[in-house]
Write an enzyme that holds these catalytic residues in place. Structure first.
Site, PDB file in Angstrom:
ATOM      1  N   ASN A  62       0.831  -1.205   0.000  1.00 53.75           N
ATOM      2  CA  ASN A  62       0.000   0.000   0.000  1.00 53.75           C
ATOM      3  C   ASN A  62       0.863   1.252   0.000  1.00 53.75           C
ATOM      4  OD1 ASN A  62       0.550  -0.968   2.652  1.00 53.75           O
ATOM      5  ND2 ASN A  62      -1.088   0.246   3.542  1.00 53.75           N
ATOM      6  N   GLU A  64       0.438   5.223   0.766  1.00 52.28           N
ATOM      7  CA  GLU A  64      -0.453   6.229   1.344  1.00 52.28           C
ATOM      8  C   GLU A  64      -0.016   7.633   0.945  1.00 52.28           C
ATOM      9  OE1 GLU A  64      -0.916   5.292   5.526  1.00 52.28           O
ATOM     10  OE2 GLU A  64      -2.067   3.496   5.009  1.00 52.28           O
ATOM     11  N   CYS A  73      -4.296   0.745  -2.257  1.00 53.86           N
ATOM     12  CA  CYS A  73      -4.115  -0.533  -1.556  1.00 53.86           C
ATOM     13  C   CYS A  73      -3.009  -1.366  -2.225  1.00 53.86           C
ATOM     14  CB  CYS A  73      -5.397  -1.351  -1.616  1.00 53.86           C
ATOM     15  SG  CYS A  73      -6.744  -0.719  -0.621  1.00 53.86           S
ATOM     16  N   GLU A  75      -3.089  -4.520  -3.028  1.00 56.68           N
ATOM     17  CA  GLU A  75      -3.562  -5.435  -4.074  1.00 56.68           C
ATOM     18  C   GLU A  75      -3.638  -4.723  -5.418  1.00 56.68           C
ATOM     19  OE1 GLU A  75      -4.819  -4.825  -1.118  1.00 56.68           O
ATOM     20  OE2 GLU A  75      -5.913  -6.521  -0.282  1.00 56.68           O
ATOM     21  N   CYS A 112     -10.121  -5.391   0.280  1.00 59.05           N
ATOM     22  CA  CYS A 112     -11.276  -4.494   0.437  1.00 59.05           C
ATOM     23  C   CYS A 112     -12.195  -4.631  -0.781  1.00 59.05           C
ATOM     24  CB  CYS A 112     -10.807  -3.053   0.616  1.00 59.05           C
ATOM     25  SG  CYS A 112     -10.303  -2.255  -0.929  1.00 59.05           S
ATOM     26  N   CYS A 115     -10.735  -3.454  -4.137  1.00 54.17           N
ATOM     27  CA  CYS A 115      -9.730  -4.394  -4.669  1.00 54.17           C
ATOM     28  C   CYS A 115     -10.395  -5.650  -5.218  1.00 54.17           C
ATOM     29  CB  CYS A 115      -8.705  -4.738  -3.593  1.00 54.17           C
ATOM     30  SG  CYS A 115      -7.607  -3.358  -3.209  1.00 54.17           S
TER      31      CYS A 115
HETATM   32  N1  THU Z   1      -5.288  -1.553   2.600  1.00 54.56           N
HETATM   33  C1  THU Z   1      -4.762  -2.352   1.632  1.00 54.56           C
HETATM   34  O1  THU Z   1      -3.645  -2.118   1.151  1.00 54.56           O
HETATM   35  N2  THU Z   1      -5.510  -3.400   1.187  1.00 54.56           N
HETATM   36  C2  THU Z   1      -6.751  -3.712   1.644  1.00 54.56           C
HETATM   37  O2  THU Z   1      -7.415  -4.582   1.085  1.00 54.56           O
HETATM   38  C3  THU Z   1      -7.284  -3.014   2.812  1.00 54.56           C
HETATM   39  C4  THU Z   1      -6.582  -1.761   3.207  1.00 54.56           C
HETATM   40  C5  THU Z   1      -4.503  -0.401   3.042  1.00 54.56           C
HETATM   41  C6  THU Z   1      -5.084   0.929   2.625  1.00 54.56           C
HETATM   42  C7  THU Z   1      -4.494   1.847   3.665  1.00 54.56           C
HETATM   43  O3  THU Z   1      -3.208   2.246   3.236  1.00 54.56           O
HETATM   44  C8  THU Z   1      -4.343   0.970   4.902  1.00 54.56           C
HETATM   45  O4  THU Z   1      -4.431  -0.380   4.447  1.00 54.56           O
HETATM   46  C9  THU Z   1      -5.415   1.196   5.954  1.00 54.56           C
HETATM   47  O5  THU Z   1      -6.692   1.108   5.402  1.00 54.56           O
END
Ligand code: THU
Length: 161
Positions: A62, A64, A73, A75, A112, A115
């Site tokens: 991920n 940010e 994310c 994925e 999520c 994704c």
């Molecule tokens: N996140 C992912 O990378 N994948 C997911 O399927 C769920 C959430 C990340 C997004 C964000 O950077 C952090 O987790 C908190 O939500």
């Protein structure tokens, strides 16, 4: 009127020691990717690794941003990169895991909703199921045979024809 029920089958491995070698190895790549995540706002580091039909593996994490919704994310970072480099190669498997700086993750981390939708696109593009492997830092590991198991009743490109 009638009711329909939709069932999802999840294989549950009691921990990593029970995993077949190929799944274990992909998960190790996802773990290594999670360690390199850019997650300075949530401190929730997610890693993903995909196995392609040409035998290559690609991993990502991920990313940010100070403008929270612009982050991405793990994925999607991973499959967008895979598809941009190997547009004609189906994705066979994706392993997902995370590291939570606040408390150890003992339950599997699922993708999520956004994704799931993105993964489904590639599953349908190649008419080839993508196996989804979900793990925490320890504990049970979940495996589902395809993304559509995780996203039934889906909107897909067929509606747009
Ligand atoms: N996140 C992912 O990378 N994948 C997911 O399927 C769920 C959430 C990340 C997004 C964000 O950077 C952090 O987790 C908190 O939500």
């Amino acid at each position: 009127m009638k009711n329909i029920q939709i069932a999802t089958e999840i294989k549950v491995y009691k921990d990593r020691t029970e995993l077949p070698d190929d799944i274990f190895n992909l998960l190790v790549e996802a773990e290594q990717a999670a360690q390199k995540a850019y997650a300075k706002y949530s401190n929730f580091k997610v890693g993903a690794a995909v196995l392609l039909n040409n035998g290559l593996t690609i991993s990502g994490n991920n990313q940010e941003n100070a403008v929270y919704p612009t982050g991405l994310c793990a994925e999607r970072t991973t499959v967008f990169y895979a598809s941009s480099q190997y547009p004609e190669v189906p994705i066979l498997k994706i392993a997902i895991t995370a590291i939570n700086a606040q408390k150890p993750l003992t339950i599997p981390v699922p993708p999520c909703g956004s994704c799931r939708q993105v993964l489904l696109e590639y599953e349908q593009k190649f008419n080839q199921p993508i196996e989804v492997i979900m793990a925490g830092e320890s504990g049970e590991v979940y495996v589902v045979a395809s993304v559509s198991e995780l996203l039934p009743c889906t909107f897909h490109g067929g509606f747009l024809k």
